[in-house]
Design a protein around this motif. Structure first.
Motif, PDB file in Angstrom:
ATOM      1  N   TYR A   3       1.487  -1.150  -0.548  1.00  0.00           N
ATOM      2  CA  TYR A   3       0.084  -0.245   0.180  1.00  0.00           C
ATOM      3  C   TYR A   3       1.302   1.015  -0.062  1.00  0.00           C
ATOM      4  CZ  TYR A   3       1.179   0.510   4.950  1.00  0.00           C
ATOM      5  OH  TYR A   3       1.012   0.717   6.731  1.00  0.00           O
ATOM      6  N   GLN A   4       0.222   2.164  -0.680  1.00  0.00           N
ATOM      7  CA  GLN A   4       1.523   3.399  -0.520  1.00  0.00           C
ATOM      8  C   GLN A   4       0.146   4.862   0.556  1.00  0.00           C
ATOM      9  OE1 GLN A   4       2.174   4.830  -4.105  1.00  0.00           O
ATOM     10  NE2 GLN A   4      -0.080   5.658  -4.708  1.00  0.00           N
ATOM     11  N   ILE A   5       0.543   6.113   1.116  1.00  0.00           N
ATOM     12  CA  ILE A   5       0.454   6.581   1.396  1.00  0.00           C
ATOM     13  C   ILE A   5       1.468   8.349   1.285  1.00  0.00           C
ATOM     14  CG2 ILE A   5      -0.541   8.190   3.991  1.00  0.00           C
ATOM     15  CD1 ILE A   5       0.131   5.370   5.037  1.00  0.00           C
ATOM     16  N   SER A   6       0.418   9.408   0.356  1.00  0.00           N
ATOM     17  CA  SER A   6       1.080   9.884  -0.333  1.00  0.00           C
ATOM     18  C   SER A   6       0.428  11.053   0.661  1.00  0.00           C
ATOM     19  CB  SER A   6       0.370  10.066  -1.103  1.00  0.00           C
ATOM     20  OG  SER A   6       1.181   9.119  -2.260  1.00  0.00           O
ATOM     21  N   GLU A  83       7.403  18.603  -2.395  1.00  0.00           N
ATOM     22  CA  GLU A  83       7.169  17.862  -2.885  1.00  0.00           C
ATOM     23  C   GLU A  83       6.294  17.245  -1.474  1.00  0.00           C
ATOM     24  OE1 GLU A  83      10.254  15.002  -4.055  1.00  0.00           O
ATOM     25  OE2 GLU A  83      11.761  16.324  -3.897  1.00  0.00           O
ATOM     26  N   ALA A  84       5.207  16.240  -2.010  1.00  0.00           N
ATOM     27  CA  ALA A  84       4.151  15.407  -0.959  1.00  0.00           C
ATOM     28  C   ALA A  84       5.310  14.602  -0.530  1.00  0.00           C
ATOM     29  CB  ALA A  84       3.282  15.028  -1.619  1.00  0.00           C
ATOM     30  N   ALA A  85       4.769  13.720   1.125  1.00  0.00           N
ATOM     31  CA  ALA A  85       5.619  12.728   1.227  1.00  0.00           C
ATOM     32  C   ALA A  85       4.548  11.888   0.961  1.00  0.00           C
ATOM     33  CB  ALA A  85       5.753  13.213   2.363  1.00  0.00           C
ATOM     34  N   HIS A  86       5.615  10.736   0.286  1.00  0.00           N
ATOM     35  CA  HIS A  86       5.029   9.431   0.243  1.00  0.00           C
ATOM     36  C   HIS A  86       5.719   8.001   0.755  1.00  0.00           C
ATOM     37  CE1 HIS A  86       3.224   6.762  -2.960  1.00  0.00           C
ATOM     38  NE2 HIS A  86       4.553   6.815  -3.305  1.00  0.00           N
ATOM     39  N   TYR A  87       4.897   7.517   1.084  1.00  0.00           N
ATOM     40  CA  TYR A  87       5.192   6.811   1.975  1.00  0.00           C
ATOM     41  C   TYR A  87       5.039   5.090   1.096  1.00  0.00           C
ATOM     42  CZ  TYR A  87       6.217   9.777   5.846  1.00  0.00           C
ATOM     43  OH  TYR A  87       7.052  10.447   5.905  1.00  0.00           O
ATOM     44  N   ILE A  88       5.190   4.080   1.305  1.00  0.00           N
ATOM     45  CA  ILE A  88       5.301   2.486   0.446  1.00  0.00           C
ATOM     46  C   ILE A  88       5.410   1.667   2.355  1.00  0.00           C
ATOM     47  CG2 ILE A  88       5.693   1.222  -1.091  1.00  0.00           C
ATOM     48  CD1 ILE A  88       5.904   2.522  -2.750  1.00  0.00           C
ATOM     49  N   GLU A  90       4.498   1.310   5.078  1.00  0.00           N
ATOM     50  CA  GLU A  90       5.328   2.169   5.768  1.00  0.00           C
ATOM     51  C   GLU A  90       4.167   3.492   6.604  1.00  0.00           C
ATOM     52  OE1 GLU A  90       9.591   5.142   7.020  1.00  0.00           O
ATOM     53  OE2 GLU A  90       9.096   4.775   5.356  1.00  0.00           O
ATOM     54  N   ILE A  91       4.055   4.124   7.511  1.00  0.00           N
ATOM     55  CA  ILE A  91       3.265   4.571   8.610  1.00  0.00           C
ATOM     56  C   ILE A  91       3.711   6.072   8.329  1.00  0.00           C
ATOM     57  CG2 ILE A  91       2.109   4.895  10.441  1.00  0.00           C
ATOM     58  CD1 ILE A  91       0.816   3.353   8.751  1.00  0.00           C
ATOM     59  N   GLY A 120      -0.479   2.711  17.356  1.00  0.00           N
ATOM     60  CA  GLY A 120      -0.009   1.528  16.568  1.00  0.00           C
ATOM     61  C   GLY A 120      -0.389   0.913  15.896  1.00  0.00           C
ATOM     62  N   ASN A 121      -1.599  -0.011  15.769  1.00  0.00           N
ATOM     63  CA  ASN A 121      -2.152  -0.496  15.351  1.00  0.00           C
ATOM     64  C   ASN A 121      -2.364   0.147  13.602  1.00  0.00           C
ATOM     65  OD1 ASN A 121      -1.568  -2.324  17.339  1.00  0.00           O
ATOM     66  ND2 ASN A 121      -3.601  -1.139  18.104  1.00  0.00           N
ATOM     67  N   ALA A 122      -2.021   1.669  13.130  1.00  0.00           N
ATOM     68  CA  ALA A 122      -1.979   1.455  12.181  1.00  0.00           C
ATOM     69  C   ALA A 122      -2.027   0.521  11.038  1.00  0.00           C
ATOM     70  CB  ALA A 122      -1.483   3.411  11.268  1.00  0.00           C
ATOM     71  N   ASP A 123      -0.757   0.315  10.512  1.00  0.00           N
ATOM     72  CA  ASP A 123      -0.371  -0.843   9.819  1.00  0.00           C
ATOM     73  C   ASP A 123      -1.045  -2.047   9.813  1.00  0.00           C
ATOM     74  OD1 ASP A 123       1.276  -1.466   7.337  1.00  0.00           O
ATOM     75  OD2 ASP A 123       2.370  -2.833   8.953  1.00  0.00           O
ATOM     76  N   LYS A 124      -1.910  -2.429  10.909  1.00  0.00           N
ATOM     77  CA  LYS A 124      -2.241  -3.452  10.833  1.00  0.00           C
ATOM     78  C   LYS A 124      -3.895  -3.625  10.914  1.00  0.00           C
ATOM     79  CE  LYS A 124      -3.785  -7.105  14.315  1.00  0.00           C
ATOM     80  NZ  LYS A 124      -5.157  -6.822  14.701  1.00  0.00           N
ATOM     81  N   SER A 125      -4.412  -2.667  10.886  1.00  0.00           N
ATOM     82  CA  SER A 125      -5.681  -2.817  10.854  1.00  0.00           C
ATOM     83  C   SER A 125      -5.523  -1.316   8.822  1.00  0.00           C
ATOM     84  CB  SER A 125      -6.498  -0.615  11.004  1.00  0.00           C
ATOM     85  OG  SER A 125      -5.640  -1.411  12.860  1.00  0.00           O
ATOM     86  N   ILE A 126      -4.683  -1.091   8.002  1.00  0.00           N
ATOM     87  CA  ILE A 126      -4.936  -1.103   6.833  1.00  0.00           C
ATOM     88  C   ILE A 126      -4.595  -2.185   6.218  1.00  0.00           C
ATOM     89  CG2 ILE A 126      -3.248  -0.514   4.975  1.00  0.00           C
ATOM     90  CD1 ILE A 126      -2.826   1.987   7.013  1.00  0.00           C
TER      91      ILE A 126
END
Length: 163
Positions: A3-6, A83-88, A90-91, A120-126
């Motif tokens: 997943y990605q978060i931008s 630039e916009a932040a971009h995470y793959i 990763e929270i 602390g559970n964001a990755d798991k929930s996603i």
């Protein structure tokens, strides 16, 4: 599953750059100074502003869709970012140590399910939400104070933007 978060585009800040407070008011915006960290999450950098840092608060259509779930709220942004932040897989910092309300939508922009993700559970929930075939994207808000919907994508769905 990936997943990605931008963060939002830095171009969103352009109307607010180099103008005075009176001009900001005509745009429905307010200049503020961060008084705590965390507390002032920038939607472009996906990080909280530093104490003493100037930020802009304004009304933003965050979930711009043609469905009853279209929504808007006040958000914070920094000006001057390139630039916009971009995470793959990763929270981002703005999701860490916060309780988050997660709403999962289908390609039809209709709500499929929702959950509260405790600190602390964001990755798991996603990952749990994206296990559901009907989920195309997730709209995320701070559960207590503030609003943080994001762009999300996983490998089995088209990218959808929640702005």
């Amino acid at each position: 599953m990936t997943y990605q978060i931008s963060g939002l585009s830095p171009r969103l800040a352009e109307p607010f750059e180099g103008i005075d407070d009176a001009q900001l008011t005509t745009l429905g915006a307010v200049r503020m100074v961060a008084t705590s960290k965390p507390g002032f999450p920038c939607r472009i950098s996906l990080a909280d502003a530093e104490v003493g840092e100037e930020i802009i608060l304004f009304h933003h259509v965050s979930h711009d869709v043609d469905s009853p779930y279209r929504s808007a709220y006040a958000i914070f942004i920094r000006t001057g970012l390139t630039e916009a932040a971009h995470y793959i897989d990763e929270i981002p910092p703005v999701f860490q140590d916060r309780n988050l309300a997660m709403r999962a939508f289908g390609k039809d922009a209709m709500l499929k399910t929702a959950m509260l993700s405790l600190s602390g559970n964001a990755d798991k929930s996603i990952r749990e939400l994206f296990e559901l075939d009907e989920v195309a994207y997730i709209d995320v808000h701070n559960a207590a104070y503030g609003c943080l919907p994001r762009e999300w994508r996983d490998s089995k769905h088209d990218t959808r933007t929640c702005r």
